[in-house]
Design an enzyme around this catalytic site. Sequence first.
Site, PDB file in Angstrom:
ATOM      1  N   ILE A 104       0.830  -1.209   0.000  1.00 34.02           N
ATOM      2  CA  ILE A 104       0.000   0.000   0.000  1.00 34.02           C
ATOM      3  C   ILE A 104       0.863   1.257   0.000  1.00 34.02           C
ATOM      4  CG2 ILE A 104      -0.257  -0.009   2.522  1.00 34.02           C
ATOM      5  CD1 ILE A 104      -2.813   1.198  -0.155  1.00 34.02           C
ATOM      6  N   GLU A 162      -7.693  -1.733   4.902  1.00 37.95           N
ATOM      7  CA  GLU A 162      -7.673  -2.364   6.224  1.00 37.95           C
ATOM      8  C   GLU A 162      -6.527  -3.354   6.356  1.00 37.95           C
ATOM      9  OE1 GLU A 162      -8.053  -5.694   5.555  1.00 37.95           O
ATOM     10  OE2 GLU A 162      -8.560  -5.063   3.528  1.00 37.95           O
ATOM     11  N   GLY A 302      -5.903  -6.646  -0.060  1.00 35.56           N
ATOM     12  CA  GLY A 302      -6.468  -5.719   0.913  1.00 35.56           C
ATOM     13  C   GLY A 302      -5.556  -4.515   1.087  1.00 35.56           C
ATOM     14  N   GLU A 303      -5.594  -3.927   2.268  1.00 33.86           N
ATOM     15  CA  GLU A 303      -4.787  -2.759   2.640  1.00 33.86           C
ATOM     16  C   GLU A 303      -5.273  -1.471   1.977  1.00 33.86           C
ATOM     17  OE1 GLU A 303      -0.648  -3.463   1.786  1.00 33.86           O
ATOM     18  OE2 GLU A 303      -0.592  -5.354   2.914  1.00 33.86           O
ATOM     19  N   GLY A 304      -6.128  -1.568   0.957  1.00 33.20           N
ATOM     20  CA  GLY A 304      -6.475  -0.424   0.119  1.00 33.20           C
ATOM     21  C   GLY A 304      -5.722  -0.419  -1.190  1.00 33.20           C
TER      22      GLY A 304
END
EC number: 2.4.2.21
Length: 334
Positions: A104, A162, A302-304
């Site tokens: 990210i 997240e 994930g993570e954005g």
Amino acid sequence: MLQLNSFAEISTLADRLPVADEAARAAALARQNSLTKPVGSLGRLEELALHWAAWRATERPTITKAQALCFAGNHGVCAQGVNVFPQEVTHLMVKNFEMGGAAINQLCRAAGADLQVISLDLDRPTQDFTQGPAMTEAETVAALNVGAGAVDVTADALIIGEMGIGNSTIAAALAAAIYGGTAKDFVGPGTGSDAAGIARKIAAIDKGLALHGGLGGMETLAALGGREIAAMCGAVLGARAARIPVILDGFISTAAVSTLFKVDPRLLDHCVVGHTSAEPGHQKVLTTMGKRALLQMEMRLGEGTGAALALGVVRAALECHNGMVTYAEAGITA
């Protein structure tokens, strides 16, 4: 800054928060239709320009500041063996984010987004939802307010992401509770679960669904969700209050805000979905929500990360919208 006090208050937010500026959208459409290209030939880039115009309330929106928020939390349901990694990994990944070493970080830098990582009580996981509600209403509202309060009201775009060991289990449980179906319809490998691990996820989710069925959106968030899940919802609401368009990430962020969709679908009108996750439940959720993702990159980190990648597409859309000349300016007549 948006401050939330109760689930009852959230149930009426759609009638009180800002709505799209249709005059700005119409002006942006008129501009799009006068640019030196066949009408509609830039496809969804044109749609994105109109979306940003409507929510930023200007014919020619720009992204001067883009914010990325990555919320981290830990989950009591991990006691059911739903993840191959221990919860300490959430702590370690947060440190990695803070040191700039995660995916990210690189994608936010490439896309021109300012990243903030916000941990929510990592040393105090939520309750195991197979035994009772994951959170109380007060705990859920507190996490919602963390998210809402983290929004930079001067931003022109918001990415949400997240980190939380076990939160693909949370996402599958929320999706099944909101949209119907069984755990098998929404469970995927997450961070690499094998067949036995997937079986444990399904068993835990089915138990949680049996225990917490038939609830409203916010009640489902409390019963089956997590602090970082609630914080993402709060950020979406905080952005709405400031007229900031949101780029959702993949399965986990979309499942999280499905609880808002359950409350009132209008609460997500300012959101676009960055990408379709390789997690099998994501497309089911998008279809039910009536949203189309911008990208299909077979990502499931994930993570954005998918949302950060999609920010580049949005920037390109606005560059075309603002930088192209009209037929009249080019001296071209029909």
